[in-house]
Design an enzyme around this catalytic site. Structure first.
Site, PDB file in Angstrom:
ATOM      1  N   GLU A   1      38.187  33.698  39.676  1.00  0.00           N
ATOM      2  CA  GLU A   1      37.465  32.732  38.868  1.00  0.00           C
ATOM      3  C   GLU A   1      38.115  32.740  37.487  1.00  0.00           C
ATOM      4  O   GLU A   1      38.330  33.811  36.912  1.00  0.00           O
ATOM      5  CB  GLU A   1      35.982  33.138  38.726  1.00  0.00           C
TER       6      GLU A   1
ATOM      7  N   ARG B   1      36.801  47.780  46.091  1.00  0.00           N
ATOM      8  CA  ARG B   1      37.485  47.413  44.861  1.00  0.00           C
ATOM      9  C   ARG B   1      38.026  48.675  44.192  1.00  0.00           C
ATOM     10  O   ARG B   1      37.570  49.785  44.451  1.00  0.00           O
ATOM     11  CB  ARG B   1      36.561  46.627  43.935  1.00  0.00           C
TER      12      ARG B   1
ATOM     13  N   LYS C   1      34.792  42.465  34.080  1.00  0.00           N
ATOM     14  CA  LYS C   1      35.255  41.387  33.209  1.00  0.00           C
ATOM     15  C   LYS C   1      34.288  41.193  32.053  1.00  0.00           C
ATOM     16  O   LYS C   1      34.694  40.885  30.947  1.00  0.00           O
ATOM     17  CB  LYS C   1      35.348  40.076  34.004  1.00  0.00           C
TER      18      LYS C   1
END
Length: 558
Positions: free
Chosen positions: A36, A261, A271
């Site tokens: 994104e 992850r 983020k």
RNA sequence: UGGGAGGUCGUCUAACGGUAAGACUGCGGACUCUGGAUCCGCCUAUCGGGGUUCGAAUCCCUGCCUCCCAGCCA
């Protein structure tokens, strides 16, 4: 390619192997990397990039770079550009094809109409608060929306008017009619579209309704013919919905596969928190060398090869773990060791005078550019009577095991002569050592077969030294897990106040034309990278990572 | 306390019913004109309890622990 991969295999590769064996996709392998554009890529993405592009390459398939740009309120062109640059830098081969979820907005809309016609999607007038109230809890089922049984005609009409901009933000949504009693909250009539009168970075004001992730993602995968849609563990709960949409539509059905992850010690990977560090000015932008963004790591001097090797050797599983930062540093050093040119630089200068070396004389000494790479050649380094050496390389009273300079001891000057320490001059006021006097042995010039000494130190000739500004970076956080925070505090309490020290240094002249971004080993010190802002007039270097230092380790123990 | 997913050296990952392996870290040593690199050696692990089996990290039962999910974020 220099990439090393000592890992045997992993469950995702095994799945692909099985699919190829069964002919599921006719041997076709097509993955995608779907960021994104709401922030910069970080080292966690490097794992995903390496995995997705690596698998495609390994099986002769393709990997699409696709922006998941379904939320115009958070996404920006700046991020799109940085992501493309970072993927390219890391070596992700997207063949110049860049995809966007926003390219499929019309198709998604048409498919939503299909679901409405099927009676499995409806326009809901509940507010977001009301939706939350009727969703139920982890242990209690939700309640059906009063709008759940609207007629197809009314839904079609309302949905068209949502798209036409007749309703304000948040007033209505399109929801899938799944099961309000499902134990999986994602299945409790999830929202497919929300009304957002917001400017999209690509589609402008063409749309005022935007698809939710779940509604967009699988369909985009399907459109692009993705065979294996690899995502992280937190989407495991979403897979039933991913499958449900695709099945309702009856379109090509990619397989979603979840893996763990990357987490790193002493590092923040969220983020949101990275954004906070940037916005609060705790770090110097998204490419600050102390944060794990790819742009930060690039600026710090990490090489794409090193990062890729690291990512490839991490392993892929479903275990939620935390990888030690040392492992990253190992692969960074491993690559830099074989590629970085060596150069001599003194970070904390101490004057050294060779009392028996002729005044005013300069000779050129031959130095090896990279002992790991014969093709890197040699260079000439000027040598003279007055030199700079590292403060650390002299001790008036040597600790046990110290082999460097101290009164009466001999060391070799790298590529030069063996010298003997005579005495040290001190500032009478402070007692601080200001200058070391040594004698050199003219018969020991480098390259000749001479006696051995225990230590070799680096140096820079004072007369020809060039000034350098060097940034010494340390960990940004003082604890392994910065997210582990006492009640009422946030991760900023763990910030290392000494994560950056800038020192004025002295370097051999060859460094004068170092290009921004070029990587060097400063002998005996570490790897350093010319900062993007470095110029011939003001040379600025960032310390990438220190060399392993067994002496420092010994010192720490005693 | 609903659902989903996981628990193997300090860390990450293998072993797919048959000698628990590798990498990183750590610790020793060799070598070295970088106390770097390289080389050699060593340390430490199957979450607990039952069962099945000649044999279990692996299969079954049971308990415990960890992570994720109640955005009109992704």
């Amino acid at each position: 390619m220099n990439d090393t991969d000592s890992r045997p295999s992993h469950f995702i590769r095994d799945i692909i192997l099985e699919d190829n064996a069964s002919g599921k996709h006719g041997g076709r392998v097509h993955t995608r990397f779907p960021p994104e554009p709401n922030g910069y890529l970080h080292v966690g993405h490097a794992k995903s990039i390496t995995l997705n592009f690596g698998l495609a390459e390994e099986f002769g398939g393709k990997c699409n770079l696709r922006f998941d740009d379904t939320n115009p309120t958070k996404e920006e062109t700046e991020y799109v550009e940085s992501i493309i640059e970072d993927v390219r830098w890391l070596g992700g081969d997207f063949g110049g094809r860049v995809f966007y979820a926003s390219d499929y907005f019309q198709q998604l809309y048409d498919w939503a109409v299909v679901l409405i016609n099927k009676g499995v999607a409806y326009v809901c007038d509940l507010s977001s608060d009301q939706v939350r109230e009727t969703r139920g809890t982890l242990t209690e089922p939700g309640k059906n929306s009063p709008y759940r049984d609207r007629s197809v005609e009314e839904n079609l009409d309302l949905f068209a008017r949502m798209k036409a901009g007749e309703f304000p933000d948040g007033s209505r949504t399109l929801r899938a009619k799944v099961d309000m009693a499902s134990p999986n909250l994602n299945m409790r009539d999830p929202v497919m579209y929300r009304i957002l009168h917001a400017e999209h970075h690509r589609t402008g004001d063409q749309w005022c309704i935007y698809p939710m992730y779940d509604w967009a993602h699988g369909q985009c995968d399907s459109i692009e013919g993705i065979t294996h849609s690899i995502c992280t563990l937190e989407f495991e709960d979403h897979r039933p919905l991913y499958d449900w949409y695709l099945d309702q539509l009856g379109v090509f059905h990619p397989q979603q596969i979840e893996f763990d992850r990357l987490n790193l010690t002493y590092t923040l990977m969220s983020k949101r928190k990275l954004l906070q560090l940037v916005q609060q000015g705790i770090v110097d932008g998204w490419d600050d060398p102390r944060i794990p963004t790819l742009s930060g790591m690039r600026r710090r001097g990490y090489s794409p090869e090193g990062l890729r090797n690291f990512a490839r050797n991490l392993g892929v599983s479903k275990t939620n773990g935390i990888t030690e930062f040392e492992k990253l540093e190992y692969y960074v050093r491993e690559d830099l060791n074989r590629t970085a040119l060596r150069v001599m630089t003194v970070l904390r200068p101490l004057k050294l005078v060779l009392t028996n070396y002729p005044e005013g004389q300069t000779e050129m000494l031959e130095a090896v550019n990279n002992p790991e790479d014969a093709n890197a050649g040699t260079r000439q380094v000027p040598f003279s009577r007055e030199l700079w050496i590292e403060q650390d390389d002299f001790r008036e009273e040597p600790p046990k095991g110290y082999h460097r300079l101290y009164p009466g001891n001999e060391v070799r000057l790298r590529y030069g002569y063996i010298i003997k320490c005579q005495n040290a001059l001190k500032d009478p006021a402070t007692g601080r050592i200001t200058e070391i006097h040594c004698t050199y042995d003219p018969d020991t010039r480098s390259g000749q077969q001479t006696r051995k000494v225990k230590s070799t130190i680096h140096w820079v000739a004072a007369a020809t030294a060039i000034p350098l500004e060097v940034r010494l970076y340390d960990k940004l956080f003082t604890v392994e897990n910065p997210n582990d925070v006492p009640e009422g505090q946030d991760f900023t309490t763990h910030i290392n106040p000494n994560s950056l020290e800038t020192v004025p240094a002295k370097a051999e002249p060859s460094l004068a034309n170092a290009q921004p971004g070029s990587r060097f080993q400063f002998e005996r010190l570490g790897y350093f990278c010319a900062d993007k802002s470095s110029t011939a007039g003001r040379l600025l270097f960032n310390r990438t990572v220190e060399l392993r230092d067994t002496w420092a380790k010994l010192q720490k123990k005693s």
